[in-house]
Structure formats: structure tokens, C-alpha cells
Design an enzyme around this catalytic site. Structure first.
Site, short mmCIF file in Angstrom:
data_model
loop_
_atom_site.label_atom_id
_atom_site.label_comp_id
_atom_site.label_asym_id
_atom_site.label_seq_id
_atom_site.Cartn_x
_atom_site.Cartn_y
_atom_site.Cartn_z
N CYS A 194 0.82 -1.22 0.00
CA CYS A 194 0.00 0.00 0.00
C CYS A 194 0.85 1.27 0.00
CB CYS A 194 -0.93 0.00 1.20
SG CYS A 194 -2.08 -1.38 1.19
N HIS A 212 -3.07 7.12 3.14
CA HIS A 212 -3.50 5.86 2.51
C HIS A 212 -4.85 5.49 3.10
CE1 HIS A 212 -3.92 1.84 1.24
NE2 HIS A 212 -3.60 1.30 2.40
N ASN A 234 -10.01 0.10 0.40
CA ASN A 234 -8.54 0.14 0.33
C ASN A 234 -8.09 -0.34 -1.05
OD1 ASN A 234 -5.80 -0.29 0.51
ND2 ASN A 234 -5.87 -1.33 2.50
N1 ACO Z 1 -18.08 -9.15 9.35
C1 ACO Z 1 -18.44 -9.54 10.57
N2 ACO Z 1 -17.57 -10.00 11.48
C2 ACO Z 1 -16.28 -10.04 11.13
C3 ACO Z 1 -15.81 -9.65 9.87
C4 ACO Z 1 -16.78 -9.19 8.95
N3 ACO Z 1 -16.45 -8.77 7.72
N4 ACO Z 1 -14.50 -9.82 9.82
C5 ACO Z 1 -14.11 -10.29 11.00
N5 ACO Z 1 -15.18 -10.44 11.80
C6 ACO Z 1 -15.24 -10.93 13.14
C7 ACO Z 1 -14.08 -11.85 13.44
O1 ACO Z 1 -14.40 -13.17 13.11
C8 ACO Z 1 -13.91 -11.67 14.92
O2 ACO Z 1 -14.89 -12.41 15.60
P1 ACO Z 1 -14.50 -13.17 16.97
O3 ACO Z 1 -14.14 -12.09 17.94
O4 ACO Z 1 -15.77 -13.89 17.31
O5 ACO Z 1 -13.37 -14.06 16.62
C9 ACO Z 1 -14.23 -10.20 15.09
O6 ACO Z 1 -15.06 -9.82 14.02
C10 ACO Z 1 -12.91 -9.43 14.99
O7 ACO Z 1 -13.13 -8.25 15.43
P2 ACO Z 1 -11.86 -7.35 15.68
O8 ACO Z 1 -10.58 -8.09 15.37
O9 ACO Z 1 -12.03 -6.71 16.98
O10 ACO Z 1 -12.02 -6.31 14.54
P3 ACO Z 1 -11.23 -5.00 14.47
O11 ACO Z 1 -11.92 -3.95 15.26
O12 ACO Z 1 -9.78 -5.20 14.71
O13 ACO Z 1 -11.40 -4.62 12.94
C11 ACO Z 1 -10.24 -4.70 10.87
C12 ACO Z 1 -10.90 -5.51 11.99
C13 ACO Z 1 -11.31 -3.83 10.21
C14 ACO Z 1 -9.64 -5.67 9.87
C15 ACO Z 1 -9.15 -3.79 11.46
O14 ACO Z 1 -8.31 -4.54 12.29
C16 ACO Z 1 -8.33 -3.12 10.41
O15 ACO Z 1 -8.80 -2.30 9.65
N6 ACO Z 1 -7.03 -3.42 10.34
C17 ACO Z 1 -6.14 -2.84 9.36
C18 ACO Z 1 -6.59 -3.15 7.98
C19 ACO Z 1 -5.55 -3.87 7.22
O16 ACO Z 1 -4.95 -4.78 7.72
N7 ACO Z 1 -5.33 -3.45 5.99
C20 ACO Z 1 -4.32 -4.06 5.20
C21 ACO Z 1 -3.81 -3.10 4.25
S1 ACO Z 1 -2.52 -2.08 4.75
C22 ACO Z 1 -3.03 -1.08 5.94
O17 ACO Z 1 -4.07 -1.19 6.40
C23 ACO Z 1 -2.21 -0.02 6.41
#
Ligand code: ACO
Length: 357
Positions: free
Chosen positions: A147, A284, A314
Site C-alpha cells: 500500500c 493511505h 482500500n
Molecule cells: N463481518 C463480521 N464480522 C467479522 C468480519 C466481517 N467482515 N471480519 C471479521 N469479523 C469478526 C471476526 O471473526 C472476529 O470475531 P470473533 O471475535 O468472534 O473471533 C471479530 O469480528 C474481529 O473483530 P476485531 O478483530 O475486533 O475487529 P477489528 O476492530 O480489529 O477490525 C479490521 C478488523 C477492520 C480488519 C481492522 O483490524 C483493520 O482495519 N485493520 C487494518 C486493515 C488492514 O490490515 N489493511 C491491510 C492493508 S494495509 C493497511 O491497512 C495499512
């Protein structure tokens, strides 16, 4: 025997020939480097027609519009059609950027495409862009820095202009991430989208130089120890496949906030500026909560942050130039504005660029 001695011994005239063949390279004096700068002369964008809403994803995935929007700020993303390649989006964005810069392809000395989703493993997607723009001169290559790819590509082009190796550059961020997503993995596929953005860089003229316009500085960082936080489970030399994207969202989130804030500060400090001087931040577009936390950390009001995550999602290397194009088209960014860009992505890689428009 040194490399220089070896070359001269084998082919007495080879160094002289090389100097004649490279019109913009070699013999750059230190003073010349200080006297050059690059400005953004035009910006273009291209998005696939197809919009996919969160509600549409929820038809086949155990997710909801509420969950996706609350956690990421995303409402919808664009998804390329089966025949639509990364180079198609890249070329459309490039043509728009050229038009806006009042230039044609023959004016361009360098083409860099930042992408993690090339049309083919070989050749570089930049080669397809180069050919379709009718070019057979200059240099063309891809950059893969996740990214942060656009910031990396911008930094390379800016440096090549500053040392006088090229006078103009076409820098593109283009992705068809939809091709490498696991559409059954709700924790990753809901976050990404397809698109392309492009900028034309050119050497600043004397007036622009005098007014200190253009790219003031760029700052690049990597920490490869985190290669397993955002990755594909395949590649040409490991599985012979492209693999699918996986990520550790929580870990990425934490690193993103810290690294983006640090590299944003680094750009300001390097130029003797403070946050109060920034007119616009183009981050980003990974997650609205990452962006909001970043703004809070560097004490920048949210009104000064360009945000397109709700309708782009993204788009990796394409996200900053796509957001930039919207901000320019809407008239938000104006001449003289100080614009800070910051990105972080797979690797980890992260970087910033500070531009006086
Ligand atoms: N819909 C519903 N539930 C979901 C989904 C979904 N699409 N995806 C995951 N879950 C569930 C999981 O199974 C988990 O359930 P569990 O607790 O029963 O196991 C729970 O939701 C996870 O929740 P969290 O991990 O608390 O979610 P979080 O608040 O961390 O948000 C997210 C997740 C949106 C992915 C966030 O961590 C994020 O944006 N991270 C960065 C994004 C990323 O990695 N991008 C990559 C590109 S580079 C960059 O970002 C800089």
C-alpha cells in the site's frame, strides 16, 4: 582490477559511448541537484464501473453493512470486470493525468507503475502502459511496496528528476486486488477495492523553484520482519500461483497508526514545518479509524484530511492518487497548499511525501 578499469580495458570507448547515449544522466554536479525540484503537473484517476456495496457482500458472506462500516468506514468498493486488467485502469488514469498536465506521452521520460497486482508476472505492467501510450523511449518499470507503493514510486521519480536523470515522469498506482482476494474470508475481502490513480511529475521551472513549489521531501521506511502480517499465500517462486491475501488486521492497525504518525512528523521536521502548516493530509485509505487516530496523534483537525475510504475502500497503491484526484477535482487542494501524504503497507513499508502545490 576495479569495475571502471575492467570496462576501459575491454572496450576503450565504452564509457564515452555511455555518456553520449544517456542524455540526462551522468556528470551531475552537486549544485545542480540542489537547484532542481519536481512539481505535480497533473493527476488522473480511473475506477471500474461495477460498484459492490457492503449489503451485496452480505448476501454471500456472514457480515453486515453495519459491521464493515463501523470497523472500517467502507460503504462500497469498485470491482473490475473479468476482462479489465490493472494496465487498463493504469492507462485510463495516465491518459487523464496527461490531459490535465497538457502533455502527451512523447513528453514523458519515465513510467513507474506501483502495483501488487500486475497483469502478468513478466513483463512489468509499466511495459503495457508504455506500449499502449505509444511510447518507445525512456524507462518503464514496476514498484512493489504494497500500500506504500505510490509513495515509493513518487520518491524514485522525484529523485530521478532531482539528479537530472529525467525531466518528466508518469507515476501510477494501479490495482485489481479483487483478483487476489479470498472472497470467502470475511476478515479480509470486505476491506479492498480496485482502481488506479496517476500523476505527472516534471522539473520545476525557475519561478516554481523560487517559490519552493513541488515535492519538498519524501521519506521511505521498511521493516521486513513483519512480512507475515499482510501477505499472499503464494507467488511465482513458492507455489507457482498468485496466492490470496491474508492479514492480521489488529497487528496491522497498531503498527499503521504509529508508523504513519512517525513518518508524517519526519516530513514536517525535515522541512522545518509543523502540523499547523498543513493544509491537507492525504493518507493511505486503509481504514477510517486508522486515519482518525493518525490525525489525532499529529493534532490535525479532521476537516484537513482527505477521506475517500467510504466509496473506494482500500485500493492499496492506488489509494493516495485516487484521493488526490478527487480533492483536486472538487477544488479542495489549491495552488500554494501544503499537502502531506502518508502510507503504510505490506512488508511492512511506510513513507511520506510533503508537497507545496
Ligand atoms: N463481518 C463480521 N464480522 C467479522 C468480519 C466481517 N467482515 N471480519 C471479521 N469479523 C469478526 C471476526 O471473526 C472476529 O470475531 P470473533 O471475535 O468472534 O473471533 C471479530 O469480528 C474481529 O473483530 P476485531 O478483530 O475486533 O475487529 P477489528 O476492530 O480489529 O477490525 C479490521 C478488523 C477492520 C480488519 C481492522 O483490524 C483493520 O482495519 N485493520 C487494518 C486493515 C488492514 O490490515 N489493511 C491491510 C492493508 S494495509 C493497511 O491497512 C495499512
Amino acid at each position: 582490477m576495479s569495475q571502471q578499469e575492467f570496462l576501459h580495458a575491454g572496450h576503450p570507448g565504452i564509457m564515452e559511448d555511455a555518456h553520449r547515449l544517456l542524455p540526462y544522466s551522468s556528470a551531475i554536479k552537486r549544485d545542480d541537484v540542489r537547484m532542481r525540484s519536481s512539481v505535480i503537473a497533473g493527476c488522473g484517476a480511473a475506477l471500474p464501473e461495477r460498484r459492490v456495496s457492503n449489503a451485496k457482500l452480505a448476501e454471500t458472506l456472514d457480515t453486515s453493512d453495519d459491521w464493515i462500516y463501523q470497523r472500517s468506514g467502507i460503504r462500497e468498493r469498485r470491482v473490475a470486470d473479468q476482462e479489465e486488467k490493472t494496465s487498463d485502469l493504469a492507462i485510463a488514469a495516465a491518459q487523464s493525468a496527461l490531459r490535465r498536465a497538457g502533455m502527451v506521452a512523447s513528453d514523458i521520460d519515465l513510467v513507474i507503475v506501483a502495483t501488487a497486482t500486475p497483469d502478468q508476472t513478466v513483463p512489468a505492467t509499466a511495459a503495457f502502459v508504455h506500449a499502449r501510450l505509444g511510447m518507445n523511449h525512456g524507462a518503464a518499470f514496476d514498484v512493489q511496496a504494497g500500500c506504500s507503493g505510490f509513495i515509493y514510486a513518487l520518491s524514485i521519480a522525484d529523485s530521478m528528476i532531482k539528479i537530472g536523470q529525467v525531466k518528466t515522469a508518469l507515476v501510477i498506482g494501479a490495482e485489481t486486488l479483487s483478483r487476489i482476494l479470498d472472497w470467502s474470508d470475511r476478515s479480509s475481502c470486505v476491506l479492498f477495492g480496485d482502481g488506479a490513480g496517476a500523476v505527472i511529475l516534471r522539473t520545476a521551472d525557475s519561478q516554481e523553484l523560487h517559490e519552493a513549489r513541488g515535492i519538498l521531501s519524501t521519506h521511505l521506511h521498511s521493516d521486513g520482519r513483519h512480512h507475515d502480517k499482510i501477505f499472499t499465500d503464494g507467488g511465482p517462486s513458492s507455489t507457482g500461483t498468485t496466492g490470496r491475501v491474508h492479514l492480521n488486521g489488529r497487528e496491522v492497525f497498531l503498527h499503521a497508526v504509529t508508523n504513519l504518525a512517525t513518518v508524517a512528523e519526519e516530513a514536517l521536521v525535515a522541512n522545518g514545518l509543523t502540523c499547523a502548516d498543513i493544509d491537507w493530509l492525504i493518507p493511505h485509505q486503509a481504514n477510517q479509524r486508522i486515519i482518525e487516530t493518525l490525525a489525532m496523534k499529529i493534532r490535525l483537525p479532521l476537516e484537513k484530511v482527505i477521506m475517500t475510504i467510504d466509496h473506494h475502500a482500500n485500493t492499496s497503491a492506488a489509494s493516495i492518487p485516487l484521493a488526490m484526484e478527487e480533492a483536486l477535482t472538487s477544488g479542495s487542494i489549491r495552488d500554494g497548499d501544503l499537502v502531506l501524504m502518508a502510507a503504510m503497507g505490506a512488508g511492512f513499508t511506510w513513507g511520506s511525501a510533503l508537497v507545496r502545490w
